[in-house]
Design an enzyme around this catalytic site. Structure first.
Site, PDB file in Angstrom:
ATOM      1  N   THR A 134      34.740  45.626  49.946  1.00 39.44           N
ATOM      2  CA  THR A 134      35.476  44.394  50.231  1.00 39.44           C
ATOM      3  C   THR A 134      36.930  44.668  50.602  1.00 39.44           C
ATOM      4  O   THR A 134      37.508  45.669  50.169  1.00 39.44           O
ATOM      5  CB  THR A 134      35.440  43.489  48.975  1.00 39.44           C
ATOM      6  OG1 THR A 134      36.339  42.400  49.155  1.00 39.44           O
ATOM      7  CG2 THR A 134      35.868  44.236  47.715  1.00 39.44           C
ATOM      8  N   ASP A 135      37.538  43.727  51.328  1.00 38.75           N
ATOM      9  CA  ASP A 135      38.970  43.849  51.643  1.00 38.75           C
ATOM     10  C   ASP A 135      39.848  43.619  50.412  1.00 38.75           C
ATOM     11  O   ASP A 135      41.038  43.925  50.431  1.00 38.75           O
ATOM     12  CB  ASP A 135      39.365  42.887  52.773  1.00 38.75           C
ATOM     13  CG  ASP A 135      39.150  41.413  52.442  1.00 38.75           C
ATOM     14  OD1 ASP A 135      38.606  41.097  51.361  1.00 38.75           O
ATOM     15  OD2 ASP A 135      39.519  40.563  53.285  1.00 38.75           O
ATOM     16  N   GLU A 136      39.244  43.073  49.334  1.00 38.60           N
ATOM     17  CA  GLU A 136      40.064  42.758  48.153  1.00 38.60           C
ATOM     18  C   GLU A 136      40.621  44.009  47.480  1.00 38.60           C
ATOM     19  O   GLU A 136      41.559  43.918  46.695  1.00 38.60           O
ATOM     20  CB  GLU A 136      39.259  41.924  47.147  1.00 38.60           C
ATOM     21  CG  GLU A 136      38.831  40.599  47.723  1.00 38.60           C
ATOM     22  CD  GLU A 136      38.489  39.539  46.676  1.00 38.60           C
ATOM     23  OE1 GLU A 136      38.733  39.763  45.494  1.00 38.60           O
ATOM     24  OE2 GLU A 136      37.979  38.483  47.092  1.00 38.60           O
ATOM     25  N   TYR A 159      37.190  42.130  39.415  1.00 41.37           N
ATOM     26  CA  TYR A 159      36.215  42.337  40.498  1.00 41.37           C
ATOM     27  C   TYR A 159      36.735  43.370  41.497  1.00 41.37           C
ATOM     28  O   TYR A 159      36.072  44.372  41.782  1.00 41.37           O
ATOM     29  CB  TYR A 159      35.913  41.013  41.222  1.00 41.37           C
ATOM     30  CG  TYR A 159      35.249  41.213  42.573  1.00 41.37           C
ATOM     31  CD1 TYR A 159      33.948  41.714  42.655  1.00 41.37           C
ATOM     32  CD2 TYR A 159      35.920  40.930  43.766  1.00 41.37           C
ATOM     33  CE1 TYR A 159      33.338  41.931  43.891  1.00 41.37           C
ATOM     34  CE2 TYR A 159      35.324  41.139  44.996  1.00 41.37           C
ATOM     35  CZ  TYR A 159      34.035  41.640  45.052  1.00 41.37           C
ATOM     36  OH  TYR A 159      33.439  41.864  46.282  1.00 41.37           O
ATOM     37  N   LYS A 163      35.426  47.187  42.379  1.00 43.76           N
ATOM     38  CA  LYS A 163      34.996  47.606  43.724  1.00 43.76           C
ATOM     39  C   LYS A 163      35.841  48.796  44.192  1.00 43.76           C
ATOM     40  O   LYS A 163      35.331  49.732  44.813  1.00 43.76           O
ATOM     41  CB  LYS A 163      35.115  46.449  44.724  1.00 43.76           C
ATOM     42  CG  LYS A 163      34.109  45.318  44.542  1.00 43.76           C
ATOM     43  CD  LYS A 163      32.659  45.713  44.730  1.00 43.76           C
ATOM     44  CE  LYS A 163      32.293  45.995  46.170  1.00 43.76           C
ATOM     45  NZ  LYS A 163      30.813  46.221  46.323  1.00 43.76           N
TER      46      LYS A 163
HETATM   47  P1  NAD Z   1      25.823  38.185  45.741  1.00 44.95           P
HETATM   48  O1  NAD Z   1      26.448  37.958  44.412  1.00 44.95           O
HETATM   49  O2  NAD Z   1      25.344  37.031  46.537  1.00 44.95           O
HETATM   50  O3  NAD Z   1      24.575  39.168  45.579  1.00 44.95           O
HETATM   51  C1  NAD Z   1      24.598  40.295  44.752  1.00 44.95           C
HETATM   52  C2  NAD Z   1      23.164  40.761  44.550  1.00 44.95           C
HETATM   53  O4  NAD Z   1      23.192  41.927  43.698  1.00 44.95           O
HETATM   54  C3  NAD Z   1      22.277  39.735  43.838  1.00 44.95           C
HETATM   55  O5  NAD Z   1      21.046  39.622  44.505  1.00 44.95           O
HETATM   56  C4  NAD Z   1      22.105  40.296  42.429  1.00 44.95           C
HETATM   57  O6  NAD Z   1      20.869  39.945  41.830  1.00 44.95           O
HETATM   58  C5  NAD Z   1      22.191  41.793  42.690  1.00 44.95           C
HETATM   59  N1  NAD Z   1      22.628  42.548  41.505  1.00 44.95           N
HETATM   60  C6  NAD Z   1      23.682  42.257  40.702  1.00 44.95           C
HETATM   61  N2  NAD Z   1      23.748  43.141  39.690  1.00 44.95           N
HETATM   62  C7  NAD Z   1      22.727  44.031  39.884  1.00 44.95           C
HETATM   63  C8  NAD Z   1      22.288  45.180  39.185  1.00 44.95           C
HETATM   64  N3  NAD Z   1      22.918  45.593  38.062  1.00 44.95           N
HETATM   65  N4  NAD Z   1      21.222  45.865  39.657  1.00 44.95           N
HETATM   66  C9  NAD Z   1      20.575  45.449  40.783  1.00 44.95           C
HETATM   67  N5  NAD Z   1      20.946  44.359  41.471  1.00 44.95           N
HETATM   68  C10 NAD Z   1      22.014  43.646  41.040  1.00 44.95           C
HETATM   69  O7  NAD Z   1      26.870  39.063  46.538  1.00 44.95           O
HETATM   70  P2  NAD Z   1      27.243  39.055  48.102  1.00 44.95           P
HETATM   71  O8  NAD Z   1      28.284  38.040  48.338  1.00 44.95           O
HETATM   72  O9  NAD Z   1      25.997  39.039  48.896  1.00 44.95           O
HETATM   73  O10 NAD Z   1      27.929  40.493  48.230  1.00 44.95           O
HETATM   74  C11 NAD Z   1      27.142  41.651  48.485  1.00 44.95           C
HETATM   75  C12 NAD Z   1      28.064  42.861  48.558  1.00 44.95           C
HETATM   76  O11 NAD Z   1      29.021  42.680  49.574  1.00 44.95           O
HETATM   77  C13 NAD Z   1      28.858  43.093  47.264  1.00 44.95           C
HETATM   78  O12 NAD Z   1      28.926  44.482  47.045  1.00 44.95           O
HETATM   79  C14 NAD Z   1      30.243  42.523  47.571  1.00 44.95           C
HETATM   80  O13 NAD Z   1      31.233  43.203  46.845  1.00 44.95           O
HETATM   81  C15 NAD Z   1      30.347  42.813  49.060  1.00 44.95           C
HETATM   82  N6  NAD Z   1      31.200  41.874  49.831  1.00 44.95           N
HETATM   83  C16 NAD Z   1      31.012  40.512  49.725  1.00 44.95           C
HETATM   84  C17 NAD Z   1      31.791  39.675  50.532  1.00 44.95           C
HETATM   85  C18 NAD Z   1      31.629  38.168  50.477  1.00 44.95           C
HETATM   86  O14 NAD Z   1      32.404  37.453  51.091  1.00 44.95           O
HETATM   87  N7  NAD Z   1      30.630  37.635  49.802  1.00 44.95           N
HETATM   88  C19 NAD Z   1      32.757  40.205  51.396  1.00 44.95           C
HETATM   89  C20 NAD Z   1      32.918  41.598  51.450  1.00 44.95           C
HETATM   90  C21 NAD Z   1      32.115  42.431  50.679  1.00 44.95           C
HETATM   91  O1  DAU Z   2      37.459  38.930  50.677  1.00 44.99           O
HETATM   92  C1  DAU Z   2      36.149  39.284  50.373  1.00 44.99           C
HETATM   93  C2  DAU Z   2      35.721  38.624  49.088  1.00 44.99           C
HETATM   94  O2  DAU Z   2      35.553  37.247  49.366  1.00 44.99           O
HETATM   95  C3  DAU Z   2      34.448  39.215  48.501  1.00 44.99           C
HETATM   96  O3  DAU Z   2      34.659  40.555  48.151  1.00 44.99           O
HETATM   97  C4  DAU Z   2      34.001  38.426  47.255  1.00 44.99           C
HETATM   98  O4  DAU Z   2      32.756  38.923  46.788  1.00 44.99           O
HETATM   99  C5  DAU Z   2      33.850  36.970  47.654  1.00 44.99           C
HETATM  100  O5  DAU Z   2      33.525  36.212  46.503  1.00 44.99           O
HETATM  101  C6  DAU Z   2      35.138  36.433  48.283  1.00 44.99           C
HETATM  102  O6  DAU Z   2      36.193  36.355  47.302  1.00 44.99           O
HETATM  103  P1  DAU Z   2      37.204  35.104  47.214  1.00 44.99           P
HETATM  104  O7  DAU Z   2      37.718  35.022  45.838  1.00 44.99           O
HETATM  105  O8  DAU Z   2      38.182  35.140  48.344  1.00 44.99           O
HETATM  106  O9  DAU Z   2      36.147  33.913  47.533  1.00 44.99           O
HETATM  107  P2  DAU Z   2      35.973  32.444  46.883  1.00 44.99           P
HETATM  108  O10 DAU Z   2      34.993  31.715  47.736  1.00 44.99           O
HETATM  109  O11 DAU Z   2      35.721  32.523  45.414  1.00 44.99           O
HETATM  110  O12 DAU Z   2      37.412  31.796  47.097  1.00 44.99           O
HETATM  111  C7  DAU Z   2      37.976  31.639  48.390  1.00 44.99           C
HETATM  112  C8  DAU Z   2      39.349  31.029  48.225  1.00 44.99           C
HETATM  113  O13 DAU Z   2      39.194  29.676  47.767  1.00 44.99           O
HETATM  114  C9  DAU Z   2      40.226  31.696  47.175  1.00 44.99           C
HETATM  115  O14 DAU Z   2      41.578  31.653  47.583  1.00 44.99           O
HETATM  116  C10 DAU Z   2      40.033  30.856  45.921  1.00 44.99           C
HETATM  117  C11 DAU Z   2      39.826  29.461  46.495  1.00 44.99           C
HETATM  118  N1  DAU Z   2      38.929  28.579  45.720  1.00 44.99           N
HETATM  119  C12 DAU Z   2      37.707  29.049  45.352  1.00 44.99           C
HETATM  120  C13 DAU Z   2      36.823  28.259  44.650  1.00 44.99           C
HETATM  121  C14 DAU Z   2      35.474  28.783  44.222  1.00 44.99           C
HETATM  122  C15 DAU Z   2      39.305  27.280  45.424  1.00 44.99           C
HETATM  123  O15 DAU Z   2      40.408  26.849  45.784  1.00 44.99           O
HETATM  124  N2  DAU Z   2      38.433  26.491  44.732  1.00 44.99           N
HETATM  125  C16 DAU Z   2      37.223  26.920  44.303  1.00 44.99           C
HETATM  126  O16 DAU Z   2      36.476  26.153  43.640  1.00 44.99           O
END
Ligand code: NAD
Ligand code: DAU
Length: 353
Positions: A134-136, A159, A163
């Site tokens: 992730t970019d975080e 988190y 990562k």
């Molecule tokens: P998600 O939470 O939707 O899915 C995570 C999956 O991992 C789930 O299916 C869960 O059951 C599985 N999992 C969790 N713990 C586990 C374990 N101990 N063993 C096996 N499986 C397990 O997450 P996502 O949003 O699809 O993100 C997927 C990946 O991409 C993550 O590594 C996250 O850090 C990365 N990522 C997410 C975003 C985003 O915006 N969502 C952006 C950049 C990177």
């Molecule tokens: O940047 C990549 C990341 O993006 C991934 O690595 C993470 O897995 C993914 O969850 C996401 O993280 P964020 O914290 O940026 O996403 P989230 O949707 O939780 O929040 C987006 C923005 O909105 C953040 O500034 C927090 C704000 N927010 C979020 C929620 C859930 C609100 O204002 N209200 C809310 O209820």
């Protein structure tokens, strides 16, 4: 006929993972795709019903934290390559339960790396450990500038710290054991099958049910949004074309202040739900800010575009409209995932604080 490659995709029942599994199963009939997922609250086999009976697909339920199970899996399934997405992924949950994030994101990744190292004693061209990050990990930006692959790590939430730890382990296994690895760091994804704890699906769900849309702080934080299917195509390109040891940033040059994004979403929802213009926006409710809330993320993905020729396919307005359409058409999916554990999470996160 033996498969060309046995590819382990971890976290394939989650949001991004299910899009990656679908793409690989459909596009590469000669690969055998093994989807390993613990099926936590975020994992859902309903995300994959369209491909679950394909010949080149197999689902295995299991936990990446269980090292013995992981080592055996690599041997039993003759794993040639890994695309590792399994993780605890929600920042707010990492604030209430940090240790679970360390276990899955750090220890789980270490177990996979270790199993790959023992399985691929003399790595061949088939072998690759692709770590999806992730970019975080880069922390937060001020008003200007972008995260590049050279930006120093500076994570602020449990988190992002977990990562970052997993990224460091992946590089350490490359440098120390010559494990073939690649890492990508992507910005915020949106699209179908995203669990409604994240900003966009949570807001769609609440608007639909006439519930408040919770905006943290002043709503001025900025995120850089990418359509999930574009992330999946980037992973495909990087998996097949990247040189070992390389990192790529993935993003769509698409920065939005949270409050502006929610206003756009509200105007789309007014139209889709035939509500009077401005009525969805009345649900916007400012709530207590997230602890350690990063102000701005913005990705420079020019290296990926220049070196491997990837680019995003969709404009945000179009992608957001498609996403709203999907959630409105998939009531049953949304109702199923917002019952049970979700109600407890929602209560703890938004109602009782
Ligand atoms: P998600 O939470 O939707 O899915 C995570 C999956 O991992 C789930 O299916 C869960 O059951 C599985 N999992 C969790 N713990 C586990 C374990 N101990 N063993 C096996 N499986 C397990 O997450 P996502 O949003 O699809 O993100 C997927 C990946 O991409 C993550 O590594 C996250 O850090 C990365 N990522 C997410 C975003 C985003 O915006 N969502 C952006 C950049 C990177
Ligand atoms: O940047 C990549 C990341 O993006 C991934 O690595 C993470 O897995 C993914 O969850 C996401 O993280 P964020 O914290 O940026 O996403 P989230 O949707 O939780 O929040 C987006 C923005 O909105 C953040 O500034 C927090 C704000 N927010 C979020 C929620 C859930 C609100 O204002 N209200 C809310 O209820």
């Amino acid at each position: 006929m033996a498969a060309e490659r046995n590819i382990l995709i971890t976290g394939g029942a989650g949001f991004i993972g299910s899009h990656v599994v679908r793409l690989f199963v459909k596009k590469y009939p000669n690969y055998r795709i093994i989807n390993l997922d613990k099926l936590t609250y975020a994992g859902n086999l309903a995300n994959l019903t369209d491909i679950e009976n394909e010949k080149n697909y197999k689902f295995i339920k299991g936990d990446i934290v269980d090292s013995e199970f992981i080592s055996k899996l690599f041997i039993d399934e003759s794993i040639d390559a890994v695309i590792h997405l399994a993780a605890e992924s929600h920042v707010d949950r990492s604030i209430s339960n940090p240790i679970e994030f360390v276990m899955t994101n750090v220890v789980g990744t270490a177990n996979l790396l270790n199993a790959a190292r023992h399985q691929w004693k003399t790595p061949s061209e088939k072998n690759m450990f692709y770590h999806v990050s992730t970019d975080e990990v880069y922390g937060t930006l001020g008003e200007t500038g972008f995260f590049t692959e050279e930006t120093s790590y500076d994570p602020h939430s449990p988190y992002s710290a977990s990562k970052a730890g997993s990224d460091h382990l992946v590089r350490a296994y490359h440098d120390t054991f010559k494990l073939p690895v690649v890492i990508s760091n992507c910005s915020n994804n949106y699209g179908s099958f995203q669990f409604p704890e994240k900003l966009i699906p949570l807001s769609i769900h609440n608007i639909k049910n006439n519930k408040p849309i919770p905006i943290y702080g002043k709503g001025e934080n900025i995120r850089d949004w990418l359509f999930v299917e574009d992330h999946a195509t980037a992973i495909d390109v990087i998996f097949h074309k990247a040189k070992t040891g390389v990192t790529y940033n993935i993003g769509g040059h698409n920065e939005w202040k949270n409050i502006d994004l929610i206003h756009l979403l509200c105007s789309i929802m007014d139209r889709k739900l035939n509500r009077e213009s401005g009525s969805c926006a009345k649900l916007i409710t400012y709530v207590k800010d997230r602890a350690g809330h990063d102000m701005r993320y913005a990705i420079d993905s020019s290296k990926l575009q220049r070196e491997l020729g990837w680019k995003p396919s969709l404009q945000f307005e179009e992608g957001l409209e498609k996403t709203v359409d999907w959630y409105l058409a998939n009531d049953t999916w949304l109702n199923n995932v917002t019952s049970g554990e979700y109600l407890h999470f929602y209560d703890q996160q938004y109602v009782r604080r």
